[in-house]
Design a protein around this motif. Structure first.
Motif, PDB file in Angstrom:
ATOM      1  N   CYS A 259       0.846  -1.193   0.000  1.00  0.00           N
ATOM      2  CA  CYS A 259       0.000   0.000   0.000  1.00  0.00           C
ATOM      3  C   CYS A 259       0.882   1.244   0.000  1.00  0.00           C
ATOM      4  O   CYS A 259       1.959   1.258   0.597  1.00  0.00           O
ATOM      5  CB  CYS A 259      -0.877   0.027   1.244  1.00  0.00           C
ATOM      6  N   SER A 260       0.406   2.302  -0.635  1.00  0.00           N
ATOM      7  CA  SER A 260       1.159   3.553  -0.682  1.00  0.00           C
ATOM      8  C   SER A 260       0.263   4.713  -0.260  1.00  0.00           C
ATOM      9  O   SER A 260      -0.910   4.772  -0.624  1.00  0.00           O
ATOM     10  CB  SER A 260       1.708   3.796  -2.090  1.00  0.00           C
ATOM     11  N   HIS A 261       0.838   5.612   0.520  1.00  0.00           N
ATOM     12  CA  HIS A 261       0.108   6.781   1.021  1.00  0.00           C
ATOM     13  C   HIS A 261       0.975   8.016   0.831  1.00  0.00           C
ATOM     14  O   HIS A 261       2.181   7.974   1.102  1.00  0.00           O
ATOM     15  CB  HIS A 261      -0.224   6.599   2.503  1.00  0.00           C
ATOM     16  N   LEU A 262       0.374   9.106   0.383  1.00  0.00           N
ATOM     17  CA  LEU A 262       1.083  10.363   0.158  1.00  0.00           C
ATOM     18  C   LEU A 262       0.605  11.418   1.134  1.00  0.00           C
ATOM     19  O   LEU A 262      -0.577  11.769   1.158  1.00  0.00           O
ATOM     20  CB  LEU A 262       0.861  10.848  -1.281  1.00  0.00           C
ATOM     21  N   ASP A 263       1.535  11.921   1.948  1.00  0.00           N
ATOM     22  CA  ASP A 263       1.254  13.027   2.859  1.00  0.00           C
ATOM     23  C   ASP A 263       1.651  14.330   2.167  1.00  0.00           C
ATOM     24  O   ASP A 263       2.827  14.643   2.040  1.00  0.00           O
ATOM     25  CB  ASP A 263       2.038  12.831   4.154  1.00  0.00           C
ATOM     26  N   ALA A 264       0.639  15.077   1.727  1.00  0.00           N
ATOM     27  CA  ALA A 264       0.857  16.391   1.109  1.00  0.00           C
ATOM     28  C   ALA A 264       0.073  17.434   1.894  1.00  0.00           C
ATOM     29  O   ALA A 264      -0.544  18.333   1.319  1.00  0.00           O
ATOM     30  CB  ALA A 264       0.428  16.373  -0.348  1.00  0.00           C
ATOM     31  N   ALA A 265       0.121  17.310   3.220  1.00  0.00           N
ATOM     32  CA  ALA A 265      -0.765  18.078   4.093  1.00  0.00           C
ATOM     33  C   ALA A 265      -0.736  19.569   3.804  1.00  0.00           C
ATOM     34  O   ALA A 265      -1.775  20.222   3.722  1.00  0.00           O
ATOM     35  CB  ALA A 265      -0.401  17.810   5.554  1.00  0.00           C
ATOM     36  N   ASP A 287      -2.213   4.869  -3.464  1.00  0.00           N
ATOM     37  CA  ASP A 287      -3.493   4.327  -3.000  1.00  0.00           C
ATOM     38  C   ASP A 287      -4.297   5.367  -2.232  1.00  0.00           C
ATOM     39  O   ASP A 287      -5.528   5.349  -2.275  1.00  0.00           O
ATOM     40  CB  ASP A 287      -3.255   3.102  -2.105  1.00  0.00           C
ATOM     41  N   SER A 288      -3.610   6.252  -1.514  1.00  0.00           N
ATOM     42  CA  SER A 288      -4.312   7.307  -0.789  1.00  0.00           C
ATOM     43  C   SER A 288      -3.442   8.554  -0.722  1.00  0.00           C
ATOM     44  O   SER A 288      -2.210   8.481  -0.788  1.00  0.00           O
ATOM     45  CB  SER A 288      -4.708   6.855   0.619  1.00  0.00           C
ATOM     46  N   ILE A 289      -4.110   9.693  -0.614  1.00  0.00           N
ATOM     47  CA  ILE A 289      -3.449  11.006  -0.581  1.00  0.00           C
ATOM     48  C   ILE A 289      -4.192  11.861   0.436  1.00  0.00           C
ATOM     49  O   ILE A 289      -5.423  11.803   0.524  1.00  0.00           O
ATOM     50  CB  ILE A 289      -3.517  11.704  -1.959  1.00  0.00           C
ATOM     51  N   VAL A 290      -3.454  12.677   1.176  1.00  0.00           N
ATOM     52  CA  VAL A 290      -4.113  13.626   2.065  1.00  0.00           C
ATOM     53  C   VAL A 290      -3.489  15.011   1.903  1.00  0.00           C
ATOM     54  O   VAL A 290      -2.281  15.151   1.719  1.00  0.00           O
ATOM     55  CB  VAL A 290      -4.039  13.183   3.544  1.00  0.00           C
ATOM     56  N   PHE A 291      -4.358  16.029   1.923  1.00  0.00           N
ATOM     57  CA  PHE A 291      -3.891  17.406   2.097  1.00  0.00           C
ATOM     58  C   PHE A 291      -4.915  18.143   2.943  1.00  0.00           C
ATOM     59  O   PHE A 291      -6.070  17.726   3.061  1.00  0.00           O
ATOM     60  CB  PHE A 291      -3.639  18.099   0.751  1.00  0.00           C
ATOM     61  N   ASN A 292      -4.465  19.241   3.558  1.00  0.00           N
ATOM     62  CA  ASN A 292      -5.308  19.988   4.497  1.00  0.00           C
ATOM     63  C   ASN A 292      -5.783  21.301   3.887  1.00  0.00           C
ATOM     64  O   ASN A 292      -5.009  22.265   3.834  1.00  0.00           O
ATOM     65  CB  ASN A 292      -4.530  20.308   5.774  1.00  0.00           C
ATOM     66  N   PRO A 293      -7.030  21.403   3.446  1.00  0.00           N
ATOM     67  CA  PRO A 293      -7.549  22.707   3.022  1.00  0.00           C
ATOM     68  C   PRO A 293      -7.494  23.758   4.124  1.00  0.00           C
ATOM     69  O   PRO A 293      -7.501  24.955   3.842  1.00  0.00           O
ATOM     70  CB  PRO A 293      -9.001  22.388   2.629  1.00  0.00           C
ATOM     71  N   HIS A 294      -7.414  23.327   5.390  1.00  0.00           N
ATOM     72  CA  HIS A 294      -7.322  24.325   6.473  1.00  0.00           C
ATOM     73  C   HIS A 294      -5.922  24.911   6.591  1.00  0.00           C
ATOM     74  O   HIS A 294      -5.726  25.854   7.351  1.00  0.00           O
ATOM     75  CB  HIS A 294      -7.787  23.736   7.812  1.00  0.00           C
ATOM     76  N   LYS A 295      -4.958  24.391   5.871  1.00  0.00           N
ATOM     77  CA  LYS A 295      -3.616  24.954   5.975  1.00  0.00           C
ATOM     78  C   LYS A 295      -3.404  26.118   5.008  1.00  0.00           C
ATOM     79  O   LYS A 295      -2.807  27.113   5.371  1.00  0.00           O
ATOM     80  CB  LYS A 295      -2.560  23.867   5.708  1.00  0.00           C
ATOM     81  N   TRP A 296      -3.855  25.992   3.780  1.00  0.00           N
ATOM     82  CA  TRP A 296      -3.470  27.005   2.793  1.00  0.00           C
ATOM     83  C   TRP A 296      -4.640  27.424   1.900  1.00  0.00           C
ATOM     84  O   TRP A 296      -4.603  28.477   1.282  1.00  0.00           O
ATOM     85  CB  TRP A 296      -2.300  26.466   1.946  1.00  0.00           C
ATOM     86  N   GLY A 442       1.611  31.776   3.927  1.00  0.00           N
ATOM     87  CA  GLY A 442       0.367  31.185   3.474  1.00  0.00           C
ATOM     88  C   GLY A 442      -0.864  31.747   4.156  1.00  0.00           C
ATOM     89  O   GLY A 442      -1.951  31.192   4.012  1.00  0.00           O
ATOM     90  N   GLN A 443      -0.719  32.841   4.918  1.00  0.00           N
ATOM     91  CA  GLN A 443      -1.899  33.427   5.549  1.00  0.00           C
ATOM     92  C   GLN A 443      -2.813  34.011   4.472  1.00  0.00           C
ATOM     93  O   GLN A 443      -2.364  34.704   3.561  1.00  0.00           O
ATOM     94  CB  GLN A 443      -1.477  34.492   6.562  1.00  0.00           C
TER      95      GLN A 443
END
Length: 465
Positions: A259-265, A287-296, A442-443
């Motif tokens: 399994c592969s996961h990408l942290d692009a928070a 297989d999965s990717i995550v990013f945080n819309p609350h960051k930028w 990024g504010q």
């Protein structure tokens, strides 16, 4: 409090909020209180009688606000920003008023169906393959834990949840030495153990995980009787923005059936701009990717976008269906509580809907592009000064620097002096074992003039020291 009174107080709070944001540049970015200052002003016992809202608001101003670090300040250049665009704040206000618990389709159909559509809007904005489906998690930490649990269950043929980990083969997870500490914590919580998180050395300006070293580690672990379970890659890691070679990592994962996961928070948001996508070329193969819309992106905390190539793997890992949680309805429905570690779920999709509709994707892209351009211009400006060294060049809007020849202690003193000054807020990090100063932008509402203030503050205080 009656709802008529609530309306009056809510209007007053909105006026206070608008004034707060208008005057943020007049406040020190970081809280200037000492440990214990706030607690000393709070009663040791709960009140027996109620207090009027006017008195509570007065105490809020005098007790709470001096101890707040202003994450919405235009000169917050520390950590990664946790944004709250006005449209997002309004959506959160409405969600708080109606206060739905959105664990199942039937407990709020609008929340579930909007979440499905908003995640597809984000997928399109990022240029991801249509095969991906999405769910909103509270944070990238939770999404990564969900990915690690899926890696664990798949590698154990789905026996971990039923039989426990005692007596099972020892699993191994692989990542770079630049990953966020949330990966370590996910390994702890999943019961895999820190010793079985194999951190691969990184190379090059992007501090990418060495593919040959990754392959060797997997091969050696198999020979030693371990069971490789998954690989976690990063785009825009927290320390200095490290970016892995995603195509190389994904190829190894496919070849080894992992399994592969990408942290692009943080950096994932920037991928709404096509010109930045070379940094995560190959993301579609994960297989999965995550990013945080609350960051930028501007969404209010908390809001993490978790994309899955095959959601059934996650559901098989997390879904549990007692009778009281079953939705009996005609038609195809989704219960997102089966995609998340918590059962309870907030109406997070509403703020994404407000945000993307109000600003439009092009308006959001313009902000990201400005932040990158202004931050990189500041880096080049500071690097042209004889008494400063740029340690790592910008990756998007993140770069690191130090005073030429400064020791680690001197660098920390400079960071502390800058933050005590109050005009800007920075943090330190380690690069190749040396302490350096980290700058990221990024504010949501920052302007070019805020970067001029950063230059003046950094150079003035460094030279005074």
């Amino acid at each position: 409090m009656s709802w008529d009174d609530f309306a009056d107080h809510a209007k007053a709070a909105a006026d206070w909020g608008a004034d707060y944001h208008r005057t943020l540049r007049d406040r020190p970015v970081r809280a200037q209180t000492a440990p214990g200052d706030i607690a000393a002003q709070l009663d040791a016992t709960p009140p027996e009688d109620g207090t009027g809202l006017a008195d509570i608001m007065a105490d809020f101003e005098t007790i709470v606000m001096p101890g707040i670090t202003h994450w919405q300040h235009p000169r917050f250049f520390a950590y990664f920003n946790s944004n709250a665009a006005p449209a997002s704040v309004l959506a959160e206000f409405l969600a708080s008023i109606i206060a739905p618990q959105c664990m199942l389709w039937q407990t709020s159909p609008a929340a579930t169906e909007m979440e499905t559509r908003m995640m597809d809007w984000l997928r399109q904005g990022l240029g991801l393959d249509p095969a991906f489906q999405g769910v909103i998690q509270d944070s990238a930490s939770s999404a990564t834990l969900a990915a690690v649990l899926t890696m664990r269950e798949r590698a154990l043929d789905w026996a971990g949840n039923t039989r426990g980990l005692s007596g099972q083969p020892t699993l191994r997870i692989y990542c770079s030495d630049q990953v966020h500490s949330s990966i370590d914590r996910a390994i702890w919580v999943a019961g895999i153990g820190q010793d079985n998180l194999v951190k691969i050395a990184t190379t090059g300006d992007l501090r990418a995980m060495d593919p040959a070293a990754l392959q060797d580690a997997i091969t050696q672990d198999r020979a030693a009787g371990y069971v490789p379970a998954g690989i976690i890659a990063a785009t825009g890691a927290t320390g200095m923005g490290a970016c892995d070679d995603l195509q190389a990592v994904a190829s190894i994962a496919a070849r080894e059936n992992l399994c592969s996961h990408l942290d692009a928070a943080w950096a994932g948001t920037a991928m709404i701009c096509p010109e930045f996508r070379p940094l995560w070329e190959g993301a579609d193969q994960f297989d999965s990717i995550v990013f945080n819309p609350h960051k930028w992106l501007g969404a209010q905390f908390d809001c993490a976008a978790h994309f899955l190539r095959d959601p059934d793997l996650l559901r098989q890992t997390l879904a549990i269906r007692p009778e009281y949680l079953k939705t009996h309805a005609q038609g195809d429905i989704t219960d997102y509580s089966e995609w998340s570690i918590p059962l309870g779920r907030r109406f997070r999709a509403l703020k994404l809907w407000f945000l993307m509709r109000h600003y439009g994707m092009e308006g959001l892209r313009t902000r990201i592009r400005n932040h990158v351009a202004w931050s990189q211009a500041l880096c080049h400006r500071l690097g042209a000064e004889d008494d400063f060294d740029i340690v790592t060049e910008p990756i998007l809007s993140l770069w690191t620097f130090k005073v030429a020849g400064a020791s680690d202690d001197a660098t920390q003193r400079l960071v502390d002096a800058i933050n005590d000054d109050g005009r800007i807020y920075l943090t330190q990090t380690l690069v190749d074992g040396q302490k350096v100063i980290r700058f990221t932008a990024g504010q949501f509402d920052c302007e070019e003039r805020d970067f001029d203030t950063a230059f003046d503050t950094i150079t003035e205080i460094a030279r005074a020291l």
